[in-house]
Design a protein around this motif. Sequence first.
Motif, mmCIF file in Angstrom:
data_model
loop_
_atom_site.group_PDB
_atom_site.id
_atom_site.type_symbol
_atom_site.label_atom_id
_atom_site.label_comp_id
_atom_site.label_asym_id
_atom_site.label_seq_id
_atom_site.Cartn_x
_atom_site.Cartn_y
_atom_site.Cartn_z
ATOM 1 N N LYS A 103 16.847 -0.982 -11.783
ATOM 2 C CA LYS A 103 15.865 0.096 -11.444
ATOM 3 C C LYS A 103 14.387 -0.101 -11.999
ATOM 4 O O LYS A 103 13.269 0.255 -11.514
ATOM 5 N N SER A 104 14.488 -0.499 -13.381
ATOM 6 C CA SER A 104 13.165 -0.470 -14.158
ATOM 7 C C SER A 104 12.547 -1.634 -13.401
ATOM 8 O O SER A 104 11.210 -1.624 -13.275
ATOM 9 N N PHE A 105 12.979 -2.632 -13.050
ATOM 10 C CA PHE A 105 12.361 -3.653 -12.591
ATOM 11 C C PHE A 105 11.788 -3.407 -11.161
ATOM 12 O O PHE A 105 10.738 -3.746 -10.890
ATOM 13 N N ARG A 106 12.467 -2.602 -10.583
ATOM 14 C CA ARG A 106 12.140 -2.125 -9.233
ATOM 15 C C ARG A 106 10.873 -1.343 -9.156
ATOM 16 O O ARG A 106 9.829 -1.412 -8.480
ATOM 17 N N LEU A 107 10.972 -0.471 -10.174
ATOM 18 C CA LEU A 107 9.795 0.589 -10.454
ATOM 19 C C LEU A 107 8.737 -0.176 -10.949
ATOM 20 O O LEU A 107 7.462 -0.122 -10.455
ATOM 21 N N ARG A 108 8.770 -1.260 -11.670
ATOM 22 C CA ARG A 108 7.542 -1.897 -12.166
ATOM 23 C C ARG A 108 6.965 -2.758 -11.063
ATOM 24 O O ARG A 108 5.726 -2.754 -10.863
ATOM 25 N N GLN A 109 8.011 -3.368 -10.158
ATOM 26 C CA GLN A 109 7.404 -4.003 -8.945
ATOM 27 C C GLN A 109 6.488 -3.221 -7.900
ATOM 28 O O GLN A 109 5.696 -3.532 -7.176
ATOM 29 N N GLN A 110 7.129 -2.071 -7.827
ATOM 30 C CA GLN A 110 6.511 -1.054 -6.855
ATOM 31 C C GLN A 110 5.215 -0.739 -7.437
ATOM 32 O O GLN A 110 4.155 -0.526 -6.643
ATOM 33 N N LYS A 111 5.144 -0.580 -8.700
ATOM 34 C CA LYS A 111 3.741 -0.304 -9.304
ATOM 35 C C LYS A 111 2.678 -1.175 -9.340
ATOM 36 O O LYS A 111 1.524 -0.978 -8.736
ATOM 37 N N LEU A 112 3.253 -2.495 -9.422
ATOM 38 C CA LEU A 112 2.502 -3.564 -9.203
ATOM 39 C C LEU A 112 1.880 -3.872 -7.883
ATOM 40 O O LEU A 112 0.668 -4.164 -7.472
ATOM 41 N N ALA A 113 2.636 -3.524 -6.785
ATOM 42 C CA ALA A 113 2.395 -3.755 -5.541
ATOM 43 C C ALA A 113 1.354 -2.556 -4.932
ATOM 44 O O ALA A 113 0.172 -2.974 -4.608
ATOM 45 N N LEU A 114 1.521 -1.362 -5.540
ATOM 46 C CA LEU A 114 0.556 -0.519 -5.098
ATOM 47 C C LEU A 114 -0.772 -0.559 -5.874
ATOM 48 O O LEU A 114 -1.711 -0.436 -5.123
ATOM 49 N N THR A 115 -0.760 -0.838 -7.049
ATOM 50 C CA THR A 115 -2.186 -1.065 -7.642
ATOM 51 C C THR A 115 -2.687 -2.343 -7.175
ATOM 52 O O THR A 115 -3.972 -2.482 -7.029
ATOM 53 N N ALA A 132 0.637 -1.317 0.067
ATOM 54 C CA ALA A 132 -0.155 0.210 0.084
ATOM 55 C C ALA A 132 0.786 1.145 0.068
ATOM 56 O O ALA A 132 0.394 2.229 -0.575
ATOM 57 N N CYS A 133 1.980 1.212 0.413
ATOM 58 C CA CYS A 133 2.984 2.253 0.469
ATOM 59 C C CYS A 133 3.903 2.305 -0.787
ATOM 60 O O CYS A 133 4.652 3.134 -0.999
ATOM 61 N N GLY A 134 3.649 1.502 -1.584
ATOM 62 C CA GLY A 134 4.415 1.317 -3.208
ATOM 63 C C GLY A 134 5.518 0.653 -2.904
ATOM 64 O O GLY A 134 6.572 1.171 -3.837
ATOM 65 N N LEU A 135 5.907 -0.122 -2.048
ATOM 66 C CA LEU A 135 7.124 -0.708 -1.954
ATOM 67 C C LEU A 135 7.157 -2.124 -2.637
ATOM 68 O O LEU A 135 6.134 -2.863 -2.577
ATOM 69 N N ALA A 136 8.288 -2.573 -3.030
ATOM 70 C CA ALA A 136 8.182 -3.638 -4.026
ATOM 71 C C ALA A 136 8.274 -4.969 -2.864
ATOM 72 O O ALA A 136 9.109 -4.465 -1.812
ATOM 73 N N SER A 143 -0.556 -11.025 -7.186
ATOM 74 C CA SER A 143 0.278 -10.394 -8.405
ATOM 75 C C SER A 143 1.217 -9.133 -8.007
ATOM 76 O O SER A 143 1.720 -8.360 -8.700
ATOM 77 N N GLY A 144 1.000 -8.702 -6.750
ATOM 78 C CA GLY A 144 1.705 -7.411 -6.239
ATOM 79 C C GLY A 144 3.182 -7.499 -5.666
ATOM 80 O O GLY A 144 3.630 -6.641 -5.148
ATOM 81 N N GLY A 145 3.642 -8.661 -5.678
ATOM 82 C CA GLY A 145 5.005 -8.873 -5.350
ATOM 83 C C GLY A 145 5.646 -10.128 -5.799
ATOM 84 O O GLY A 145 5.007 -10.923 -6.435
ATOM 85 N N LEU A 146 6.779 -10.476 -5.292
ATOM 86 C CA LEU A 146 7.466 -11.645 -5.741
ATOM 87 C C LEU A 146 7.594 -12.635 -4.538
ATOM 88 O O LEU A 146 7.871 -12.314 -3.372
ATOM 89 N N VAL A 147 7.185 -13.901 -4.890
ATOM 90 C CA VAL A 147 6.931 -14.757 -3.963
ATOM 91 C C VAL A 147 8.048 -15.826 -4.138
ATOM 92 O O VAL A 147 7.889 -16.312 -5.382
ATOM 93 N N CYS A 148 9.001 -16.071 -3.359
ATOM 94 C CA CYS A 148 10.086 -17.002 -3.751
ATOM 95 C C CYS A 148 10.596 -18.128 -2.623
ATOM 96 O O CYS A 148 9.895 -18.174 -1.707
#
Length: 80
Positions: free
Chosen positions: A48-60, A8-12, A27-32
Amino acid sequence: MALIEAMACGLAVIALDSGAVKEVVGSGGLVCQTETIEENLQKLIRDKSFRLRQQKLALTFARKNYDCLKFSERLAKNII
């Protein structure tokens, strides 16, 4: 709860596959697995682009699935 708050804070988010983590993170984060957590952390740090994409997915994902009003409406619908 901490995973939801982070998203909710937009963190990956990277979480270990345990219990209901897959359902919470969705689908909002990585489960490993334990064996790949370091590799995933390194990718978030270095790409950085991967991190930003993950942050956007998390927030959405958090806004769509854990919004207080929507959650309350779903809860009331299932109780009534």
